[in-house]
Design a protein around this motif. Structure first.
Motif, PDB file in Angstrom:
ATOM      1  N   TYR A  32      55.624  46.877  23.220  1.00 44.90           N
ATOM      2  CA  TYR A  32      54.257  47.386  23.143  1.00 44.90           C
ATOM      3  C   TYR A  32      53.312  46.281  22.687  1.00 44.90           C
ATOM      4  O   TYR A  32      53.565  45.596  21.691  1.00 44.90           O
ATOM      5  CB  TYR A  32      54.166  48.553  22.165  1.00 44.90           C
ATOM      6  CG  TYR A  32      54.611  49.868  22.755  1.00 44.90           C
ATOM      7  CD1 TYR A  32      55.955  50.107  23.015  1.00 44.90           C
ATOM      8  CD2 TYR A  32      53.687  50.866  23.068  1.00 44.90           C
ATOM      9  CE1 TYR A  32      56.373  51.309  23.573  1.00 44.90           C
ATOM     10  CE2 TYR A  32      54.083  52.074  23.614  1.00 44.90           C
ATOM     11  CZ  TYR A  32      55.434  52.293  23.863  1.00 44.90           C
ATOM     12  OH  TYR A  32      55.836  53.480  24.412  1.00 44.90           O
ATOM     13  N   ASN A  33      52.232  46.119  23.454  1.00 46.02           N
ATOM     14  CA  ASN A  33      51.129  45.308  22.977  1.00 46.02           C
ATOM     15  C   ASN A  33      50.414  46.100  21.886  1.00 46.02           C
ATOM     16  O   ASN A  33      50.184  47.300  22.044  1.00 46.02           O
ATOM     17  CB  ASN A  33      50.158  44.981  24.100  1.00 46.02           C
ATOM     18  CG  ASN A  33      50.785  44.086  25.167  1.00 46.02           C
ATOM     19  OD1 ASN A  33      51.582  43.206  24.853  1.00 46.02           O
ATOM     20  ND2 ASN A  33      50.423  44.318  26.412  1.00 46.02           N
ATOM     21  N   MET A  34      50.057  45.428  20.807  1.00 49.47           N
ATOM     22  CA  MET A  34      49.461  46.101  19.664  1.00 49.47           C
ATOM     23  C   MET A  34      48.037  45.614  19.435  1.00 49.47           C
ATOM     24  O   MET A  34      47.707  44.450  19.714  1.00 49.47           O
ATOM     25  CB  MET A  34      50.295  45.849  18.398  1.00 49.47           C
ATOM     26  CG  MET A  34      51.738  46.293  18.502  1.00 49.47           C
ATOM     27  SD  MET A  34      51.912  48.068  18.806  1.00 49.47           S
ATOM     28  CE  MET A  34      51.153  48.742  17.319  1.00 49.47           C
ATOM     29  N   GLY A  35      47.229  46.499  18.903  1.00 49.20           N
ATOM     30  CA  GLY A  35      45.843  46.110  18.651  1.00 49.20           C
ATOM     31  C   GLY A  35      45.243  46.867  17.492  1.00 49.20           C
ATOM     32  O   GLY A  35      45.750  47.913  17.082  1.00 49.20           O
ATOM     33  N   TRP A  36      44.174  46.310  16.974  1.00 48.47           N
ATOM     34  CA  TRP A  36      43.348  46.958  15.968  1.00 48.47           C
ATOM     35  C   TRP A  36      41.952  47.161  16.564  1.00 48.47           C
ATOM     36  O   TRP A  36      41.391  46.237  17.163  1.00 48.47           O
ATOM     37  CB  TRP A  36      43.253  46.123  14.697  1.00 48.47           C
ATOM     38  CG  TRP A  36      44.489  46.133  13.869  1.00 48.47           C
ATOM     39  CD1 TRP A  36      45.500  45.211  13.875  1.00 48.47           C
ATOM     40  CD2 TRP A  36      44.857  47.125  12.898  1.00 48.47           C
ATOM     41  NE1 TRP A  36      46.482  45.571  12.980  1.00 48.47           N
ATOM     42  CE2 TRP A  36      46.104  46.737  12.365  1.00 48.47           C
ATOM     43  CE3 TRP A  36      44.263  48.292  12.419  1.00 48.47           C
ATOM     44  CZ2 TRP A  36      46.768  47.479  11.375  1.00 48.47           C
ATOM     45  CZ3 TRP A  36      44.914  49.018  11.455  1.00 48.47           C
ATOM     46  CH2 TRP A  36      46.149  48.616  10.939  1.00 48.47           C
ATOM     47  N   TYR A  37      41.435  48.350  16.365  1.00 50.42           N
ATOM     48  CA  TYR A  37      40.096  48.708  16.796  1.00 50.42           C
ATOM     49  C   TYR A  37      39.350  49.245  15.576  1.00 50.42           C
ATOM     50  O   TYR A  37      39.965  49.604  14.572  1.00 50.42           O
ATOM     51  CB  TYR A  37      40.144  49.782  17.883  1.00 50.42           C
ATOM     52  CG  TYR A  37      40.682  49.306  19.205  1.00 50.42           C
ATOM     53  CD1 TYR A  37      42.030  48.989  19.368  1.00 50.42           C
ATOM     54  CD2 TYR A  37      39.842  49.178  20.313  1.00 50.42           C
ATOM     55  CE1 TYR A  37      42.520  48.554  20.590  1.00 50.42           C
ATOM     56  CE2 TYR A  37      40.325  48.745  21.544  1.00 50.42           C
ATOM     57  CZ  TYR A  37      41.666  48.436  21.670  1.00 50.42           C
ATOM     58  OH  TYR A  37      42.147  48.001  22.880  1.00 50.42           O
ATOM     59  N   ARG A  38      38.050  49.325  15.706  1.00 53.43           N
ATOM     60  CA  ARG A  38      37.278  49.919  14.619  1.00 53.43           C
ATOM     61  C   ARG A  38      36.116  50.722  15.185  1.00 53.43           C
ATOM     62  O   ARG A  38      35.647  50.478  16.295  1.00 53.43           O
ATOM     63  CB  ARG A  38      36.777  48.844  13.654  1.00 53.43           C
ATOM     64  CG  ARG A  38      35.669  47.951  14.194  1.00 53.43           C
ATOM     65  CD  ARG A  38      35.367  46.838  13.200  1.00 53.43           C
ATOM     66  NE  ARG A  38      34.198  46.053  13.584  1.00 53.43           N
ATOM     67  CZ  ARG A  38      33.799  44.956  12.970  1.00 53.43           C
ATOM     68  NH1 ARG A  38      34.489  44.484  11.925  1.00 53.43           N
ATOM     69  NH2 ARG A  38      32.712  44.319  13.371  1.00 53.43           N
ATOM     70  N   GLN A  39      35.677  51.660  14.379  1.00 53.01           N
ATOM     71  CA  GLN A  39      34.548  52.503  14.778  1.00 53.01           C
ATOM     72  C   GLN A  39      33.710  52.814  13.560  1.00 53.01           C
ATOM     73  O   GLN A  39      34.201  53.413  12.600  1.00 53.01           O
ATOM     74  CB  GLN A  39      35.036  53.795  15.447  1.00 53.01           C
ATOM     75  CG  GLN A  39      33.920  54.628  16.042  1.00 53.01           C
ATOM     76  CD  GLN A  39      34.458  55.741  16.910  1.00 53.01           C
ATOM     77  OE1 GLN A  39      35.612  56.142  16.815  1.00 53.01           O
ATOM     78  NE2 GLN A  39      33.616  56.261  17.789  1.00 53.01           N
ATOM     79  N   ARG A  98      50.124  49.917  23.144  1.00 52.72           N
ATOM     80  CA  ARG A  98      50.038  50.110  24.589  1.00 52.72           C
ATOM     81  C   ARG A  98      51.267  49.476  25.227  1.00 52.72           C
ATOM     82  O   ARG A  98      51.514  48.282  25.070  1.00 52.72           O
ATOM     83  CB  ARG A  98      48.768  49.470  25.123  1.00 52.72           C
ATOM     84  CG  ARG A  98      48.407  49.819  26.538  1.00 52.72           C
ATOM     85  CD  ARG A  98      47.005  49.328  26.849  1.00 52.72           C
ATOM     86  NE  ARG A  98      46.022  49.939  25.960  1.00 52.72           N
ATOM     87  CZ  ARG A  98      44.769  49.496  25.822  1.00 52.72           C
ATOM     88  NH1 ARG A  98      44.369  48.437  26.468  1.00 52.72           N
ATOM     89  NH2 ARG A  98      43.925  50.111  25.009  1.00 52.72           N
ATOM     90  N   ALA A  99      52.041  50.300  25.924  1.00 52.80           N
ATOM     91  CA  ALA A  99      53.270  49.799  26.529  1.00 52.80           C
ATOM     92  C   ALA A  99      52.957  48.735  27.574  1.00 52.80           C
ATOM     93  O   ALA A  99      51.992  48.854  28.335  1.00 52.80           O
ATOM     94  CB  ALA A  99      54.041  50.953  27.164  1.00 52.80           C
TER      95      ALA A  99
END
Length: 117
Positions: A32-39, A98-99
């Motif tokens: 899995y590709n990994m990420g950080w998001y913010r809102q 995300r796979a």
């Protein structure tokens, strides 16, 4: 059960540091590709940083040089080291998985980061 659990958010003064962590379960983390998001309130969710299955990283321009993303496949965790925090960094931070080879995406529940004196 497939889930991502974030931790490490909190209140910090401008210029301070925080380290966010995300623990994954129920997925083959290494693919899995990994990420950080913010809102932030009233704003759209935006990508902060990503790390792919090979360890390659990308950052949004507004965090380059201040934030560092890393992953530990043995522990199924992804971290975000945040230094030099600014008031505009305040937001709910979300972990994303995300796979790489098929369609599957997971979001965490988010962790609040507040930057204020």
């Amino acid at each position: 059960q497939v889930q991502l659990v974030e931790s490490g958010g909190g209140l910090v003064q401008p210029g301070g540091s925080l380290r966010l962590s995300c623990a994954a379960s129920g997925i083959s983390f290494s693919i899995y590709n990994m990420g950080w998001y913010r809102q932030a309130p009233g704003e759209q969710r935006e990508r902060v940083a990503s790390i792919d299955i090979g360890g390659g990283t990308t950052y949004a321009d507004f965090v380059k040089g201040r934030f560092t993303i890393s992953r530990d496949n043995a522990e199924s965790t992804v971290s975000l080291q945040m230094n030099g925090l600014k008031p505009e960094d305040a937001a709910v931070y979300y972990c994303n998985a995300r796979a790489k080879f098929f369609v599957h995406e997971v979001w965490g529940q988010g962790t609040q980061v507040t930057v204020s004196s």
